[in-house]
Design a protein around this motif. Structure first.
Motif, short mmCIF file in Angstrom:
data_model
loop_
_atom_site.label_atom_id
_atom_site.label_comp_id
_atom_site.label_asym_id
_atom_site.label_seq_id
_atom_site.Cartn_x
_atom_site.Cartn_y
_atom_site.Cartn_z
N HIS A 151 0.83 -1.21 0.00
CA HIS A 151 0.00 0.00 0.00
C HIS A 151 0.86 1.26 0.00
N SER A 152 2.10 1.16 -0.44
CA SER A 152 3.02 2.29 -0.38
C SER A 152 2.46 3.49 -1.16
N SER A 153 2.67 4.66 -0.57
CA SER A 153 2.24 5.91 -1.22
C SER A 153 3.43 6.85 -1.41
N TYR A 154 4.57 6.28 -1.73
CA TYR A 154 5.78 7.09 -1.94
C TYR A 154 5.56 8.08 -3.06
N GLU A 155 6.19 9.25 -2.94
CA GLU A 155 5.92 10.33 -3.90
C GLU A 155 6.36 9.97 -5.31
N ASP A 156 7.57 9.45 -5.44
CA ASP A 156 8.08 9.09 -6.76
C ASP A 156 7.35 7.83 -7.24
N MET A 157 6.70 7.92 -8.38
CA MET A 157 5.89 6.82 -8.88
C MET A 157 6.74 5.59 -9.18
N GLU A 158 7.95 5.80 -9.73
CA GLU A 158 8.79 4.64 -10.07
C GLU A 158 9.23 3.90 -8.82
N ILE A 159 9.64 4.68 -7.80
CA ILE A 159 10.06 4.03 -6.54
C ILE A 159 8.86 3.40 -5.86
N ARG A 160 7.69 4.07 -5.91
CA ARG A 160 6.49 3.50 -5.31
C ARG A 160 6.13 2.16 -5.95
N THR A 161 6.30 2.07 -7.27
CA THR A 161 6.02 0.82 -7.96
C THR A 161 6.97 -0.27 -7.50
#
Length: 817
Positions: A151-161
């Motif tokens: 359920h990560s909501s990290y700002e950077d989309m690539e890192i979140r993926t």
């Protein structure tokens, strides 16, 4: 002493020196492979030191993490991975504990790279098959942490993926490590499933977000492989594929809760996708467990919005189609009972306008069109379930649904309803719609067993109801049940086809079972068709259904005798329109003439009797010239053209029974039967139908029978039969039947409720009465008749007593017969 040992490397334990030697001076140089080989050889040679090696590596890793020396952290994890892959000794359990502590340390870090590093190490560990079991190992932390990463909501989309994919891989590793090991923690417990399944569904749900990215052409293939949605789907399929019979419920319940919590039933696209994955992943014999879970969830949401319930029902429908290859389960009627109960509740909601039966203020306002949408979804689902069943089970389902239809009877009339609240009518419509869905595609070799009297009798009685819409449904059901070769669509409209060869009909020879079925039910079918034609409320759809029913009987169930009876029936319908004893409207009379023309045109071509075909063709051609309003081409169109003056029709425009009997009799058909007009018989359900022509029909029937009686000359002049006489006879017979039925009810009630002593006394009295009568009979048959003096005089003049009968003699106890 200890200080000196700490400063002097030569005095330190060997395993520590070997561990220190694998770390280079510069972390960018990576793991020292030569020294790593020495450490591995030492661990294999002295397995008792393996736990100390793990503890020391864990200590160094924790120190490097706290000092942000991430290069050395990666080296330590690489060393741990190699040791795990190389060592399979009995003492590896203690080493694994140290390893898991280091993985947990990395997962607790806020750095995404460390989280991904720890996950990758855990996945490698999960793929290792351990030789020795572990009794005290726990994976609760890893399940919680990997679920959180999903359920990560990290700002950077690539890192979140990447974080989400690492979390999914971690959950997959936990499942693989624990699912087949009975000594490990039970991953199927609700506390674990409530975290794992929603995490996978969350990534499946966000498939549109991940696909919205536009990767470069060179990276498109890699991006597709790394999609969290695809990985989550693969993991979910693997999880469900490993589920045993007793674990299905714990795996499905989180899915239902997730769809509830995120309001995903209303679009229903994602819900259907989820359950397609589930149904195709589980073992086929477990399909009915999923369906039962959905039914229970539907019951639990019986007061939810209609759109939510409709979504659940749509998912049920899709699941039923997939389950056709497996099993719907042993409780087939329970499935239909649940769906019919939901149908009844929806009708109640629609009529009351509230989910609360008391109608309290503040309850949800129900939208009528949403409830109608839900009802249609339920009916569609009933059809989907029925399509998966064999013929014998579908026959049971039809009988079950028919038993739920509220129909009037002699002793249980329809209950009155408030204005605007015709609950019974709505139930009749919905249940008959459901029955129509079940009957679609119904095929059986023996209609006598597939359509028993307990089903056919109430269904046919429904054709006599006053509601035109209900009667139309019943006619369509009958057509669907009889049509076993899919010929119905070829007769969707009524017309006089010049050559039926263009229709390419599928016709089989009438089987013995079909012949037995028609012998038992033919007169009942004919009578209901005749009375249905006599209804003034009929519209074009009714006549099309009646025409299709006549045609289906002719194609599917007709032998020579049935063909004769059908022709008699249609000619009787023509007389019905011609005589107009019930004052039918002009359109209905023209429609009946057109119906007769279309059917006789078809049956004449099926019989292939040239003279019969010629007579029908001549009448049709004459009607085209002088009476086109008597043909279907002018009546059964969008703007029908009929004539109001249909009282006087020339004989040339009619199909003559004498002519038909003559031409068919010459070809071997029963001419005597053809020349006898068809007359329907009266039953109790006709009195319920409130038709005005019953009295006249019976008068005609009695008149015809009296004319044909061979004993007419020998009998005394009978009393004149009038309407009042018939009415009195009917009322008297009904009264006698009522008295007999009441007497039987009282006897049954007495034996059910009376005390045992009273029943025993009653039976004893009857037995004593019977014994006394028998004694009297024996007295008359066995003993000689008494003399006038009352005694018998012997030769010596002394009186002699009567002889004792055998049945009154006293035998000793030792005499046994």
């Amino acid at each position: 002493m200890y200080g000196v040992c700490g400063c002097c490397g030569a005095l330190r334990p060997r395993y520590k020196r070997l561990v220190d030697n694998i770390f280079p001076e510069d972390s960018e140089d990576g793991l020292v492979k030569a020294n790593m080989e020495k450490l591995t050889f030492y661990a294999l040679s002295a397995p008792e030191k393996l736990d100390r090696i793990g503890a020391y590596l864990s200590e160094r890793l924790s120190r490097d993490v706290s000092r942000h020396r991430y290069g050395y952290v990666c080296i330590a994890m690489e060393a741990l991975d190699q040791l795990l892959m190389a060592c399979h000794c009995q003492s590896i359990n203690l080493f694994v504990e140290s390893f898991l502590k280091m993985v947990a340390k990395l997962l607790e870090s806020e750095k995404p790279n460390l989280q991904i590093l720890g996950t990758n190490s855990f996945v490698k560990f999960a793929n290792i098959e351990e030789d020795t079991p572990s009794y005290h190992r726990s994976y609760d932390f890893f399940v919680s942490r990997f679920s959180e990463m999903c359920h990560s909501s990290y700002e950077d989309m690539e890192i979140r993926t990447k974080i989400r994919m690492a979390g999914i891989k971690g959950l997959q590793g936990v499942v693989r490590k624990t699912v087949n090991d009975e000594l490990q923690a039970n991953i199927w417990d609700p506390q674990h499933m409530d975290k794992i399944v929603p995490s996978l569904l969350y990534n499946l749900q966000n498939i549109e977000e991940t696909e919205s990215r536009s990767p470069s052409p060179l990276q498109s293939a890699d991006k597709e492989k790394e999609s969290p949605a695809e990985l989550a789907e693969r993991c979910l399929r693997e999880l469900l594929g490993r589920a045993a019979y007793g674990n299905i419920k714990n795996a499905i319940k989180p899915v239902l809760m997730h769809l509830d919590n995120h309001s995903l039933w209303e679009p229903k696209v994602f819900a259907i996708q989820c359950f397609k994955i589930i149904m195709y992943s589980i073992q086929p014999q477990h399909s009915h467990l999923v369906i039962q879970q959905l039914l229970s969830h539907l019951d639990a949401n019986s007061k939810s919005a209609a759109t939510v319930r409709a979504g659940i029902v749509e998912v049920l429908s899709e699941a039923a189609v997939i389950a056709a290859t497996g099993s719907v389960g042993p409780t087939v009627l329970e499935v239909f009972n649940t769906l019919l109960r939901q149908l009844r509740l929806s009708i109640d909601y629609e009529l009351t306008g509230s989910y609360d039966s008391a109608g309290n203020v503040g309850t949800k306002i129900i939208k009528e069109h949403e409830e109608r949408m839900f009802q249609e979804a339920v009916i569609k689902t009933i059809g989907s379930f029925a399509s998966t069943l064999p013929a014998y089970q579908r026959s049971e389902v039809m009988l079950f649904i028919m038993g739920k239809v509220p129909l009037p009877s002699m002793h249980h009339p329809m209950e009155p309803v408030k204005p605007g609240e015709n609950r019974n009518r709505l139930m009749q419509i919905m249940l008959l719609k459901s029955l129509l869905q079940v009957s679609l595609g119904f095929q059986c070799s023996n209609m006598l067993t597939a359509l028993p009297s307990s089903f056919l009798d109430p269904l046919l009685s429904s054709t006599l109801m006053e509601d035109a819409e209900l009667r139309l449904f019943v006619l369509e059901i009958l057509v669907s049940l009889i049509d076993r070769h899919d010929n119905r669509h070829k007769f969707s409209t009524i017309s006089t086809v010049p050559d039926i060869a263009v229709l390419k009909l599928k016709v089989d020879k009438c089987s013995r079972q079909d012949t037995l079925f028609m012998k038992k039910h033919s007169q009942q079918l004919y009578r209901h068709i005749y009375l249905s034609c006599n209804d003034p409320c009929n519209v074009q759809a009714h006549y099309e259904a009646l025409y299709a029913l006549l045609v289906m009987i002719s194609i599917e169930l007709a032998n020579e005798e049935v063909v004769v009876d059908l022709i008699r029936l249609v000619l009787a319908v023509q007389d019905l329109a011609l005589n107009n004893e019930d004052n039918l409207p002009a359109y209905n009379r023209c429609a009946l003439h057109a119906l007769c023309a279309a059917y006789l045109n078809l049956i004449s071509q099926l019989t292939t009797v040239p003279a019969f075909c010629q007579h029908i063709h001549e009448v049709i051609e004459m009607r085209k010239k002088e009476g086109p309003y008597l043909l279907p081409e002018d009546i059964f169109v969008e703007k029908p053209r009929w004539s109001k003056s249909v009282d006087q029709i020339d004989t040339e425009l009619l199909f003559l029974q004498s002519k038909v009997s003559e031409v068919l009799g010459g070809s071997g058909y029963n001419s005597d039967r053809l020349s006898t007009p068809y007359v329907p018989q009266l039953t109790d359900e006709d009195r319920l139908s409130k038709r005005k022509s019953i009295g006249e029909t019976i008068s005609l029937q009695v008149e015809v029978e009296s004319r044909n009686s061979p004993e007419k000359e020998e009998k005394a002049p009978a009393e004149e039969i009038t309407f009042e006489t018939l009415k009195k006879a009917i009322v008297d017979s009904v009264a006698v039947e009522e008295q007999e039925r009441e007497r039987r009810r009282q006897v049954v009630e007495k034996f059910q409720k009376a005390p045992f002593e009273e029943i025993a006394a009653h039976c004893g009295a009857r037995a004593s009465l019977l014994q006394s009568k028998l004694n009297q009979i024996f007295e008359l048959t066995i003993r000689p008749p008494p003399s006038p003096s009352g005694t018998i005089t012997a030769a010596y003049g002394q009186p002699q007593n009567h002889s004792i009968p055998v049945y009154e003699m006293k035998f000793p106890d030792l005499c046994v017969y």
